[in-house]
Each structure stands twice: as C-alpha cells, then as structure tokens.
Design an enzyme around this catalytic site. Structure first.
Site, PDB file in Angstrom:
ATOM      1  N   HIS B  68       0.835  -1.158  -0.141  1.00 54.20           N
ATOM      2  CA  HIS B  68      -0.078   0.167  -0.143  1.00 54.20           C
ATOM      3  C   HIS B  68       0.785   1.275  -0.071  1.00 54.20           C
ATOM      4  CE1 HIS B  68      -3.387  -2.646   1.658  1.00 54.20           C
ATOM      5  NE2 HIS B  68      -3.409  -2.452   0.634  1.00 54.20           N
ATOM      6  N   GLU B  71       1.861   3.949   2.661  1.00 56.87           N
ATOM      7  CA  GLU B  71       2.214   3.524   4.140  1.00 56.87           C
ATOM      8  C   GLU B  71       3.868   3.772   4.093  1.00 56.87           C
ATOM      9  OE1 GLU B  71      -1.710   0.700   4.159  1.00 56.87           O
ATOM     10  OE2 GLU B  71       0.134  -0.124   4.660  1.00 56.87           O
ATOM     11  N   ARG B 126      -3.228   4.726  -2.424  1.00 56.60           N
ATOM     12  CA  ARG B 126      -3.097   3.510  -1.783  1.00 56.60           C
ATOM     13  C   ARG B 126      -2.760   2.218  -2.914  1.00 56.60           C
ATOM     14  NH1 ARG B 126      -5.756   0.079   2.690  1.00 56.60           N
ATOM     15  NH2 ARG B 126      -6.570  -1.867   1.818  1.00 56.60           N
ATOM     16  N   HIS B 195       3.049  -3.218   6.910  1.00 57.65           N
ATOM     17  CA  HIS B 195       1.855  -2.439   6.564  1.00 57.65           C
ATOM     18  C   HIS B 195       2.143  -1.188   7.595  1.00 57.65           C
ATOM     19  CE1 HIS B 195      -0.779  -4.342   3.614  1.00 57.65           C
ATOM     20  NE2 HIS B 195      -0.014  -5.382   3.990  1.00 57.65           N
ATOM     21  N   GLU B 269       1.113  -4.109  11.282  1.00 54.31           N
ATOM     22  CA  GLU B 269       0.673  -2.761  11.103  1.00 54.31           C
ATOM     23  C   GLU B 269       1.791  -1.836  11.953  1.00 54.31           C
ATOM     24  OE1 GLU B 269      -1.447  -1.536   9.116  1.00 54.31           O
ATOM     25  OE2 GLU B 269      -2.676  -2.977   8.459  1.00 54.31           O
TER      26      GLU B 269
END
Lengths: 96, 308
Positions: B68, B71, B126, B195, B269
């Site tokens: 993505h 990020e 994204r 991510h 994440e």
C-alpha cells in the site's frame, strides 16, 4: 499534485453495532469524498477518516445529530505534507 | 552507506533502488539484487536476496513492504532492514545462524507505481495504477488481489473503492510477479508483510473467522515477537488473527501464503496508532525500524528452529 488544505482526519469511536450502522450512512455517501484511513470494523476499533475541508461542516453535523463521538487527530493535513515535502527536498539536496 | 543514503529520511523510488544496488555491491558474497518482474507502468520490481549458499534453494523467508503505497514507513523500514542484515551478519549470532540455514528475500517496494504516484501526484494513494476498462477510477488494492478467497468479504467489486479487488486474482502484475517467483522457488517457509498503521501483529485468516490450523503456534510466536518489539521503546502491539483483530479482508498476501504452504505468515501494522497515521514523521523511521527488527528476528529465529 493533490492538495489537502484544511482537510482534517477525524477519529470516530464506534461503541456498538447501532453506532456502526449509523456510520455506514457516512461510509456510503460518495458526495462527501471521504477517504477512510481505517475502515469501520465489527470490533469497536476506532474509525479514521480524512474529511475534505468542503465536507467538514456536513460531517460534523451528521456526527452530532447521530450522537457519534469523534476527535480530530490531524487538524490540517496539508501542513503535515508540506513539512514532509520540505524535509525530502532538503534531504535530496544533502544526498547530492 | 557508501553513497551517504540517509536511513532516517523518506526517499524516492530511484534512491531506494540505488541504495539496494549499493548494498548488493558492498556485500557481493551475501547479497544480490534480483529483478522479479515489473509493475503495470513497467517499473522494475527488485528484491534483495540474502544468501550464504549461492546456487542452493534453501528454505526461505519473504519480507514484503510497500504494497500500500501511502504507508511510507513500511518501505523505509524495509530498506533500513536490508542495511541492518548486511551490517549484522557475522556479528549478531542469531542473524548469522538464521542465514546459515535459510535465505531471506526482501521486497522494499511491492507497489512501485503507487509509490511514485504518492510522491508526485497524491500522497494518499494506496492502490496500484492499473487501468480499469469502463471506469474512470484507477488501480486495484494489491492486498485484495491474491488468490485466497478472492472477491470474498472485506473487498469491493467497485473500481473506485480503496479495497477494489481487481477483475480477477493476480490481475495486478505486481502481485503476479511475487506469486510466480514464490511458486517457482517452492521452498518458502515464512512470509511477512509490512503495513502501517495501528501497531498490530496479525496472522491468518483475514478471509474467514475460521481458526487457522496453526493459529495457536502463530499466536504464541506473534506474542513473543510483539514483546521483543516493545522491549526497545515500549511500543505496544495488539496480536491476533486478521479477521477478528482489525476487519475481514479477502484476497490478502498473507492468507494466500498460508494457504499455499507457507506456515509462518504474519502482517505487521507498524507505527503509529493514529496520531500521524500514514504521515509518520521521518524522525520516527529509525526507532520504528529498530523495534520492528526485534520482532522480525524473533519470528525468523522461530522459523529457523522449526523448519518443516
């Protein structure tokens, strides 16, 4: 290059299924041009949404009318982007 | 590094590719830069292969970042990790023993077109930049495009959606490049996807609430990794299966890896919990990369000791 002057990021705290379904009205409103950074989930996780400056008033009114609790995590997105951009330019200069 | 790359800053795609080249040139006996394919707009996709047994197909670990594009902390963490591996090999006993038994493949920018687009047109982009016939909207979510319950819950069939799954599984050439490489190699044991943001460490499944056969072991490893990560700066991660930790998501890289025999499949994440979101300041790159490394090492040591 896309600009985000005055755009804000709202954090909406969803406490139950009822609030989650209220929020889905917002999720499905294309005209507000919202960009969900963290989408609604069924596990009462906070929802982060980028609100364009032109939609701020409508979104605030909606959240208030639905009794949805929210906070503003980023007051002006473009200001953060300008800092980031400035630093990248500076760094590239250094690298050369 | 030899070309004064500042690991505490965000960089262009070209600069990241130059640094990958520089790392491979500085450590030719340990690292090679391998082109595994190209993006929709025909940019190369490069991985760094870390191997102490050139020519043999050892059990391998895949570290994926930047799928993505907005990020940015994930791409930055990946390139820092590349330099960390070459700097610590031969000094850090844990890393040295991992590389004595396994190879590591690192893909810092899994979505090159999207990354360039975030730097030139829209910082919050994204998806990929592929064209959708019949729609004005561009791109598909490359983390909904894998052949794991493709087009299931947690993905959209609307090309204008941020979670548009694409016209079919592996429709995004960036995804297909990784799938083909991993399936061609046939000896990957671990797949980790970086991510941001939210500080979560998750394992399959995302596409179903059903418990993965190895969930107990993956949960135990993830909790140890989160603990190691937190030991540096106190950054706390939540741990759990994707579907009930964040939200249902079909077609994800990690579910695909797990369903294709890669048992140790995890999603990080990274920082933060939402104060800056995708715009994490550059002065947090190195602290984030350093703490993430402790988590990654914990997982890789477990894989090393539990090859199957």
């Amino acid at each position: 290059r896309e600009k985000f002057f005055g755009d804000q990021v709202f954090r909406i705290n969803v406490r139950n299924g009822d609030e989650s379904s209220k929020l889905s009205q917002l999720v499905n409103s294309d005209n507000l041009k919202l960009n969900f950074w963290k989408s609604p989930s069924t596990f009462s996780r906070p929802v982060d949404v980028l609100v364009p400056s032109v939609s701020l008033q409508s979104v605030r009114s909606f959240l208030k009318s639905q009794g949805l609790e929210y906070s503003v995590t980023i007051e002006d997105l473009q200001a953060l982007l300008d800092n980031e951009d400035e630093e990248m330019q500076h760094n590239e200069g250094q690298e050369r | 590094s030899s070309n004064n790359f500042n690991y505490g800053a965000y960089h262009s795609l070209e600069a990241i590719y130059r640094e990958m080249d520089s790392i491979a040139r500085d450590f030719p006996a340990l690292v090679s830069r391998v082109k595994i394919g190209h993006s929709f707009e025909n940019r190369p996709m490069y991985v760094l292969k870390f191997s102490t047994a050139e020519g043999r197909r050892r059990p391998a670990i895949w570290l994926n970042a930047g799928i993505h594009s907005r990020e940015w902390i994930s791409q930055a963490t990946a390139i820092w990790t590349a330099r960390k591996i070459v700097s610590d090999y031969g000094k850090d006993p844990a890393l040295t023993s991992i590389l004595e038994k396994m190879d590591i493949f690192l893909l810092p920018v899994a979505n090159p077109d999207g990354y360039v687009y975030t730097q030139t047109q829209n910082r919050l982009w994204r998806k990929t930049r592929s064209l959708n016939p019949g729609s004005a909207c561009v791109g598909a979510d490359p983390n909904r495009n894998w052949n794991a319950s493709f087009a299931g819950e947690g993905a959209s069939d609307n090309p204008c959606s941020e979670i548009y799954h694409g016209p079919h599984a592996n429709s995004e050439v960036e995804v297909k490049s990784v799938v083909d490489f991993i399936q061609g190699h046939r000896n990957f044991k671990c797949f980790i996807d970086l991510h941001s943001y939210s500080q979560l460490l998750m394992y399959p499944y995302g596409y179903t609430i059903k418990k993965a056969p190895d969930a107990d072991e993956l949960d135990e490893v993830a909790r140890r990794a989160a603990k190691a990560l937190a030991s540096l700066s106190g950054t706390t991660y939540q741990v759990g299966p994707t579907c009930t930790t964040v939200y249902p998501a079909s077609g994800s890289s990690v579910d695909w890896a797990y369903d294709n025999g890669i048992k140790y499949a995890f999603t990080f994440e990274l920082r933060d919990t939402g104060h800056y979101g995708f715009l994490l300041p550059a002065n947090q790159i190195i602290p984030t990369a350093e703490e993430t490394w402790l988590g990654l090492k914990t997982i890789m040591e477990h894989v090393r000791d539990n090859l199957y």
